[in-house]
Design a protein around this motif. Structure first.
Motif, PDB file in Angstrom:
ATOM      1  N   GLN A   5      34.455 -11.395  32.340  1.00  0.00           N
ATOM      2  CA  GLN A   5      33.571 -12.529  32.636  1.00  0.00           C
ATOM      3  C   GLN A   5      32.239 -11.965  33.109  1.00  0.00           C
ATOM      4  OE1 GLN A   5      35.165 -15.341  35.446  1.00  0.00           O
ATOM      5  NE2 GLN A   5      33.275 -16.532  35.535  1.00  0.00           N
ATOM      6  N   VAL A   6      31.309 -11.757  32.183  1.00  0.00           N
ATOM      7  CA  VAL A   6      30.077 -11.038  32.485  1.00  0.00           C
ATOM      8  C   VAL A   6      29.249 -11.780  33.530  1.00  0.00           C
ATOM      9  CG1 VAL A   6      30.001  -9.988  30.198  1.00  0.00           C
ATOM     10  CG2 VAL A   6      28.781 -12.125  30.615  1.00  0.00           C
ATOM     11  N   ALA A   7      28.452 -11.009  34.246  1.00  0.00           N
ATOM     12  CA  ALA A   7      27.530 -11.595  35.212  1.00  0.00           C
ATOM     13  C   ALA A   7      26.347 -12.193  34.464  1.00  0.00           C
ATOM     14  CB  ALA A   7      27.048 -10.521  36.177  1.00  0.00           C
ATOM     15  N   THR A   8      26.009 -13.422  34.772  1.00  0.00           N
ATOM     16  CA  THR A   8      24.908 -14.106  34.104  1.00  0.00           C
ATOM     17  C   THR A   8      23.763 -14.335  35.082  1.00  0.00           C
ATOM     18  OG1 THR A   8      25.721 -16.310  34.630  1.00  0.00           O
ATOM     19  CG2 THR A   8      26.520 -15.293  32.575  1.00  0.00           C
ATOM     20  N   LEU A   9      22.618 -14.635  34.523  1.00  0.00           N
ATOM     21  CA  LEU A   9      21.464 -14.952  35.355  1.00  0.00           C
ATOM     22  C   LEU A   9      21.755 -16.151  36.247  1.00  0.00           C
ATOM     23  CD1 LEU A   9      18.468 -14.495  36.078  1.00  0.00           C
ATOM     24  CD2 LEU A   9      17.891 -16.036  34.195  1.00  0.00           C
ATOM     25  N   ALA A  10      22.447 -17.149  35.705  1.00  0.00           N
ATOM     26  CA  ALA A  10      22.743 -18.346  36.493  1.00  0.00           C
ATOM     27  C   ALA A  10      23.567 -18.004  37.732  1.00  0.00           C
ATOM     28  CB  ALA A  10      23.484 -19.368  35.630  1.00  0.00           C
TER      29      ALA A  10
ATOM     30  N   THR B  30      20.993  -8.204  27.799  1.00  0.00           N
ATOM     31  CA  THR B  30      21.026  -9.166  26.691  1.00  0.00           C
ATOM     32  C   THR B  30      22.292 -10.018  26.735  1.00  0.00           C
ATOM     33  OG1 THR B  30      21.953  -7.451  25.231  1.00  0.00           O
ATOM     34  CG2 THR B  30      19.579  -7.802  25.139  1.00  0.00           C
ATOM     35  N   SER B  31      23.227  -9.686  27.621  1.00  0.00           N
ATOM     36  CA  SER B  31      24.411 -10.524  27.854  1.00  0.00           C
ATOM     37  C   SER B  31      24.214 -11.440  29.056  1.00  0.00           C
ATOM     38  CB  SER B  31      25.640  -9.632  28.096  1.00  0.00           C
ATOM     39  OG  SER B  31      25.865  -8.757  27.017  1.00  0.00           O
ATOM     40  N   PHE B  32      22.992 -11.537  29.523  1.00  0.00           N
ATOM     41  CA  PHE B  32      22.666 -12.212  30.771  1.00  0.00           C
ATOM     42  C   PHE B  32      22.618 -13.734  30.638  1.00  0.00           C
ATOM     43  CE2 PHE B  32      19.829 -11.255  34.700  1.00  0.00           C
ATOM     44  CZ  PHE B  32      20.948 -10.962  35.454  1.00  0.00           C
ATOM     45  N   GLY B  33      22.744 -14.228  29.403  1.00  0.00           N
ATOM     46  CA  GLY B  33      22.677 -15.663  29.198  1.00  0.00           C
ATOM     47  C   GLY B  33      21.306 -16.153  28.802  1.00  0.00           C
ATOM     48  N   THR B  34      20.384 -15.237  28.541  1.00  0.00           N
ATOM     49  CA  THR B  34      19.061 -15.591  28.037  1.00  0.00           C
ATOM     50  C   THR B  34      18.988 -15.172  26.574  1.00  0.00           C
ATOM     51  OG1 THR B  34      18.182 -13.462  28.790  1.00  0.00           O
ATOM     52  CG2 THR B  34      17.929 -15.347  30.274  1.00  0.00           C
ATOM     53  N   ALA B  35      17.985 -15.665  25.886  1.00  0.00           N
ATOM     54  CA  ALA B  35      17.895 -15.400  24.448  1.00  0.00           C
ATOM     55  C   ALA B  35      17.524 -13.954  24.148  1.00  0.00           C
ATOM     56  CB  ALA B  35      16.894 -16.354  23.795  1.00  0.00           C
ATOM     57  N   THR B  36      16.685 -13.364  24.982  1.00  0.00           N
ATOM     58  CA  THR B  36      16.197 -12.017  24.708  1.00  0.00           C
ATOM     59  C   THR B  36      16.203 -11.178  25.979  1.00  0.00           C
ATOM     60  OG1 THR B  36      13.876 -12.541  25.203  1.00  0.00           O
ATOM     61  CG2 THR B  36      14.644 -12.931  22.928  1.00  0.00           C
TER      62      THR B  36
ATOM     63  N   SER C 265      14.486 -12.634  35.912  1.00  0.00           N
ATOM     64  CA  SER C 265      14.955 -11.903  37.092  1.00  0.00           C
ATOM     65  C   SER C 265      13.817 -11.676  38.073  1.00  0.00           C
ATOM     66  CB  SER C 265      15.569 -10.570  36.669  1.00  0.00           C
ATOM     67  OG  SER C 265      16.686 -10.757  35.828  1.00  0.00           O
ATOM     68  N   LEU C 266      12.662 -11.293  37.554  1.00  0.00           N
ATOM     69  CA  LEU C 266      11.501 -11.091  38.422  1.00  0.00           C
ATOM     70  C   LEU C 266      11.057 -12.416  39.045  1.00  0.00           C
ATOM     71  CD1 LEU C 266       9.451  -8.601  36.213  1.00  0.00           C
ATOM     72  CD2 LEU C 266      10.633  -8.075  38.363  1.00  0.00           C
ATOM     73  N   ALA C 267      11.060 -13.474  38.249  1.00  0.00           N
ATOM     74  CA  ALA C 267      10.656 -14.786  38.765  1.00  0.00           C
ATOM     75  C   ALA C 267      11.611 -15.286  39.840  1.00  0.00           C
ATOM     76  CB  ALA C 267      10.587 -15.793  37.619  1.00  0.00           C
ATOM     77  N   SER C 268      12.876 -14.832  39.784  1.00  0.00           N
ATOM     78  CA  SER C 268      13.875 -15.249  40.771  1.00  0.00           C
ATOM     79  C   SER C 268      13.829 -14.408  42.041  1.00  0.00           C
ATOM     80  CB  SER C 268      15.272 -15.171  40.159  1.00  0.00           C
ATOM     81  OG  SER C 268      15.372 -16.053  39.053  1.00  0.00           O
ATOM     82  N   GLY C 269      12.973 -13.385  42.055  1.00  0.00           N
ATOM     83  CA  GLY C 269      12.770 -12.654  43.300  1.00  0.00           C
ATOM     84  C   GLY C 269      13.140 -11.196  43.304  1.00  0.00           C
ATOM     85  N   ALA C 270      13.731 -10.672  42.217  1.00  0.00           N
ATOM     86  CA  ALA C 270      14.047  -9.244  42.179  1.00  0.00           C
ATOM     87  C   ALA C 270      12.751  -8.438  42.280  1.00  0.00           C
ATOM     88  CB  ALA C 270      14.785  -8.898  40.892  1.00  0.00           C
ATOM     89  N   GLY C 271      12.735  -7.402  43.128  1.00  0.00           N
ATOM     90  CA  GLY C 271      11.519  -6.618  43.309  1.00  0.00           C
ATOM     91  C   GLY C 271      11.185  -5.756  42.110  1.00  0.00           C
ATOM     92  N   HIS C 272      12.201  -5.072  41.570  1.00  0.00           N
ATOM     93  CA  HIS C 272      12.060  -4.232  40.392  1.00  0.00           C
ATOM     94  C   HIS C 272      13.243  -4.530  39.472  1.00  0.00           C
ATOM     95  CE1 HIS C 272      10.089  -2.045  43.666  1.00  0.00           C
ATOM     96  NE2 HIS C 272       9.367  -1.379  42.770  1.00  0.00           N
TER      97      HIS C 272
ATOM     98  N   PRO D 241      20.662 -16.932  42.616  1.00  0.00           N
ATOM     99  CA  PRO D 241      20.516 -17.182  44.058  1.00  0.00           C
ATOM    100  C   PRO D 241      20.483 -15.905  44.903  1.00  0.00           C
ATOM    101  CG  PRO D 241      22.208 -18.592  43.098  1.00  0.00           C
ATOM    102  CD  PRO D 241      21.890 -17.553  42.072  1.00  0.00           C
ATOM    103  N   LEU D 242      20.904 -14.780  44.323  1.00  0.00           N
ATOM    104  CA  LEU D 242      20.974 -13.529  45.077  1.00  0.00           C
ATOM    105  C   LEU D 242      19.743 -12.657  44.922  1.00  0.00           C
ATOM    106  CD1 LEU D 242      24.610 -12.490  44.024  1.00  0.00           C
ATOM    107  CD2 LEU D 242      23.937 -13.827  46.032  1.00  0.00           C
ATOM    108  N   LEU D 243      18.953 -12.895  43.869  1.00  0.00           N
ATOM    109  CA  LEU D 243      17.964 -11.907  43.454  1.00  0.00           C
ATOM    110  C   LEU D 243      16.806 -11.741  44.427  1.00  0.00           C
ATOM    111  CD1 LEU D 243      17.875 -12.385  39.587  1.00  0.00           C
ATOM    112  CD2 LEU D 243      19.193 -10.776  40.973  1.00  0.00           C
TER     113      LEU D 243
END
Length: 323
Positions: free
Chosen positions: A186-191, A211-217, A225-232, A195-197
């Protein structure tokens, strides 16, 4: 470069890898008994080595000289004892490593042919049972860095567990990193991770995992990921190197060109070199170069992560004129 005085905690899977190389073909399932299609002749003997994202990274950090603790679980069995011996030999502190009477130590059996194509058989076992209730009070004392790896595999920590780990690390002023792989089960998805990023300084994964993150590209996964708060966001690209993405732009760090004997554990030892260098105060670009060099020492060796390098070996490789 001096040893980091604060502790690194790695939370991740702990698996004994059983490696069989030189298969004349990759067999198929057939009825009971040896048959031409279900039996492969192998030119190399069975090797048993450290495996699992968490154990690999902790082992490599220990070999680099880092004060490191592994939060995971093994069985009270022969393979668990072997794993504990390997980790202790590398200097890993085992106070956060749980021992289970009711679950076996995890194993992965990997069969590889001459072209380095492989098939694998995995038993999750003990590591999947680890929960926050297993952590003793004060586990985060003097915490300098936290790496959460094996994100899809730690069933007892997905969700609230990861949030609590990151919150504790932030309270200590520690560096936080998360490796989203492997993209199995059960892969980890962006969704799930969104909340953690905001609590993750370095989000790491390879191209397939993103590319298995649940986004198209891949590009969309990085941007979200960056928009959700990940620094790098660091995208591992194997022999093609790595990309470091931040809000300010993208930096490409080429890989070192070395003779590859096997690739098992390369991504995990990259994480170890990266985290070690970050704890020494190096910039992200130089830390990624440390990740490349640490992984290169492992892929050049036949015994995989057991050949994880010392600090001096990594420095020598980075200083090599050929690189």
């Amino acid at each position: 470069m001096s040893v980091a005085p604060r502790t690194i905690v790695v939370a991740g899977s702990t698996t004994v890898d059983l490696l069989v190389g030189g298969a004349d073909h990759l067999p198929t399932l057939a009825n009971d008994g040896f048959r031409a299609d279900n039996l492969a002749w192998c030119s190399e003997g069975l090797r048993m080595v450290v495996g699992g994202n968490g154990a690999n990274t902790a082992f490599a950090l220990g070999r680099l000289g880092a004060p490191v603790r592994l939060f995971s679980a093994i069985g009270n069995d022969m393979l668990g004892e072997q794993m504990a011996n390997w980790l202790e030999s590398a200097g890993v502190d085992l106070r956060l490593l749980c021992r289970r009477d009711d679950a076996a130590t995890s194993t992965s059996t990997v069969i590889t042919d001459a072209a380095r194509r492989q098939i694998a058989f995995h038993h999750a076992g003990a590591y999947a049972t680890a929960t926050m209730a297993d952590l003793p009070a004060g586990w985060d004392h003097a915490l300098g860095a936290l790496l959460i790896t094996s994100v899809p595999l730690l069933a007892g920590l997905r969700g609230d567990g990861y949030a609590l780990l990151l919150r504790a690390a932030r309270a200590q002023g520690a560096i936080t990193a998360m490796d989203i792989g492997p993209a199995i089960g059960q892969v980890a998805t962006l969704a799930e991770l969104q909340p953690l990023l905001s609590g993750v300084d370095y989000l790491v994964g390879n191209e397939h995992e993103f590319t298995s993150f649940g986004t198209a590209t891949l590009e969309q996964a990085v941007a979200a990921s960056l928009a959700s708060g990940a620094g790098h966001v660091i995208v591992k690209r194997g022999a093609a190197g790595a990309h470091i993405h931040t809000a300010a732009g993208t930096t490409e760090i080429p890989a070192l060109h070395v003779a590859v004997r096997q690739t098992v554990g390369a991504g995990d030892t990259f994480d170890a070199g990266l985290l070690w260098a970050l704890c020494q105060g190096l910039a992200a670009e130089d830390a990624v170069r440390w990740g490349h060099a640490t992984a290169a020492c492992v892929v050049m060796a036949a015994n995989g992560v057991l050949a994880a390098p010392s600090q001096a070996q990594v420095e020598a490789l980075l200083a090599s004129p050929s690189e």
